[in-house]
Design a protein around this motif. Structure first.
Motif, PDB file in Angstrom:
ATOM      1  N   ARG A  51      69.849  18.718  82.483  1.00 39.40           N
ATOM      2  CA  ARG A  51      70.304  19.618  81.422  1.00 39.40           C
ATOM      3  C   ARG A  51      70.121  21.084  81.849  1.00 39.40           C
ATOM      4  NH1 ARG A  51      67.612  17.382  77.454  1.00 39.40           N
ATOM      5  NH2 ARG A  51      69.329  16.049  76.855  1.00 39.40           N
ATOM      6  N   ASP A  52      68.985  21.384  82.482  1.00 41.57           N
ATOM      7  CA  ASP A  52      68.716  22.745  82.935  1.00 41.57           C
ATOM      8  C   ASP A  52      69.673  23.155  84.052  1.00 41.57           C
ATOM      9  OD1 ASP A  52      67.110  25.166  82.878  1.00 41.57           O
ATOM     10  OD2 ASP A  52      66.352  24.513  84.850  1.00 41.57           O
ATOM     11  N   GLN A  56      72.406  26.202  84.030  1.00 34.67           N
ATOM     12  CA  GLN A  56      72.449  27.225  85.070  1.00 34.67           C
ATOM     13  C   GLN A  56      73.830  27.295  85.720  1.00 34.67           C
ATOM     14  OE1 GLN A  56      69.297  26.276  87.787  1.00 34.67           O
ATOM     15  NE2 GLN A  56      67.679  26.942  86.394  1.00 34.67           N
ATOM     16  N   LEU A  57      74.438  26.149  85.960  1.00 31.78           N
ATOM     17  CA  LEU A  57      75.770  26.123  86.549  1.00 31.78           C
ATOM     18  C   LEU A  57      76.793  26.753  85.612  1.00 31.78           C
ATOM     19  CD1 LEU A  57      77.598  25.244  88.870  1.00 31.78           C
ATOM     20  CD2 LEU A  57      77.777  23.005  87.771  1.00 31.78           C
ATOM     21  N   ASP A  58      76.697  26.460  84.335  1.00 34.51           N
ATOM     22  CA  ASP A  58      77.600  27.073  83.356  1.00 34.51           C
ATOM     23  C   ASP A  58      77.435  28.591  83.321  1.00 34.51           C
ATOM     24  OD1 ASP A  58      78.599  24.590  82.707  1.00 34.51           O
ATOM     25  OD2 ASP A  58      77.391  24.375  80.883  1.00 34.51           O
ATOM     26  N   GLU A  63      79.428  34.002  84.855  1.00 34.39           N
ATOM     27  CA  GLU A  63      79.195  35.262  85.566  1.00 34.39           C
ATOM     28  C   GLU A  63      80.266  35.481  86.635  1.00 34.39           C
ATOM     29  OE1 GLU A  63      77.129  38.841  86.700  1.00 34.39           O
ATOM     30  OE2 GLU A  63      77.338  37.651  84.883  1.00 34.39           O
ATOM     31  N   ASN A  64      80.619  34.428  87.361  1.00 35.78           N
ATOM     32  CA  ASN A  64      81.675  34.543  88.363  1.00 35.78           C
ATOM     33  C   ASN A  64      82.993  34.947  87.723  1.00 35.78           C
ATOM     34  OD1 ASN A  64      80.002  33.872  90.468  1.00 35.78           O
ATOM     35  ND2 ASN A  64      80.615  31.730  90.535  1.00 35.78           N
ATOM     36  N   GLN A  65      83.311  34.369  86.587  1.00 35.29           N
ATOM     37  CA  GLN A  65      84.549  34.710  85.884  1.00 35.29           C
ATOM     38  C   GLN A  65      84.522  36.173  85.438  1.00 35.29           C
ATOM     39  OE1 GLN A  65      87.087  32.653  85.854  1.00 35.29           O
ATOM     40  NE2 GLN A  65      88.332  34.221  84.932  1.00 35.29           N
ATOM     41  N   ARG A  66      83.382  36.622  84.943  1.00 34.76           N
ATOM     42  CA  ARG A  66      83.251  38.016  84.518  1.00 34.76           C
ATOM     43  C   ARG A  66      83.449  38.967  85.695  1.00 34.76           C
ATOM     44  NH1 ARG A  66      80.123  42.156  84.646  1.00 34.76           N
ATOM     45  NH2 ARG A  66      78.532  41.168  85.918  1.00 34.76           N
TER      46      ARG A  66
END
Length: 89
Positions: A51-52, A56-58, A63-66
């Protein structure tokens, strides 16, 4: 990379809920086996870590999209400028 496949493995990706839902068969009283409480503790730890990692991946993907959007905006804004002030090669 090799992927472990088992006849008894549930199909599809592992999720925390699927890990917590795993029901392992118990051994008979006289046979050796794993302690149920230790197996349950391990499954709960795996579910928590999965779950963690998923969270973190999400966050990383967001952040990459931003950053990509900021770069596109910057490139669009600076596309019409002359080559003065750019680095010489």
């Amino acid at each position: 990379m090799a992927v472990y496949r088992s006849r008894h493995a549930p199909p599809g990706p592992l999720t925390p809920d699927r890990i917590l839902g795993v029901a392992l068969q118990r051994t008979s009283f006289c046979r050796r086996g794993y302690r149920v409480d230790e197996v349950d503790a391990l499954l709960h730890r795996l579910a928590h870590e999965l779950r963690d990692r998923t969270r973190q991946l999400d966050l990383s993907r967001a952040e990459n999209q931003r950053i990509k959007e900021a770069l596109r905006t910057w490139q669009t804004r600076h596309a019409g400028r002359t080559t003065e002030g750019r680095w010489r090669q």
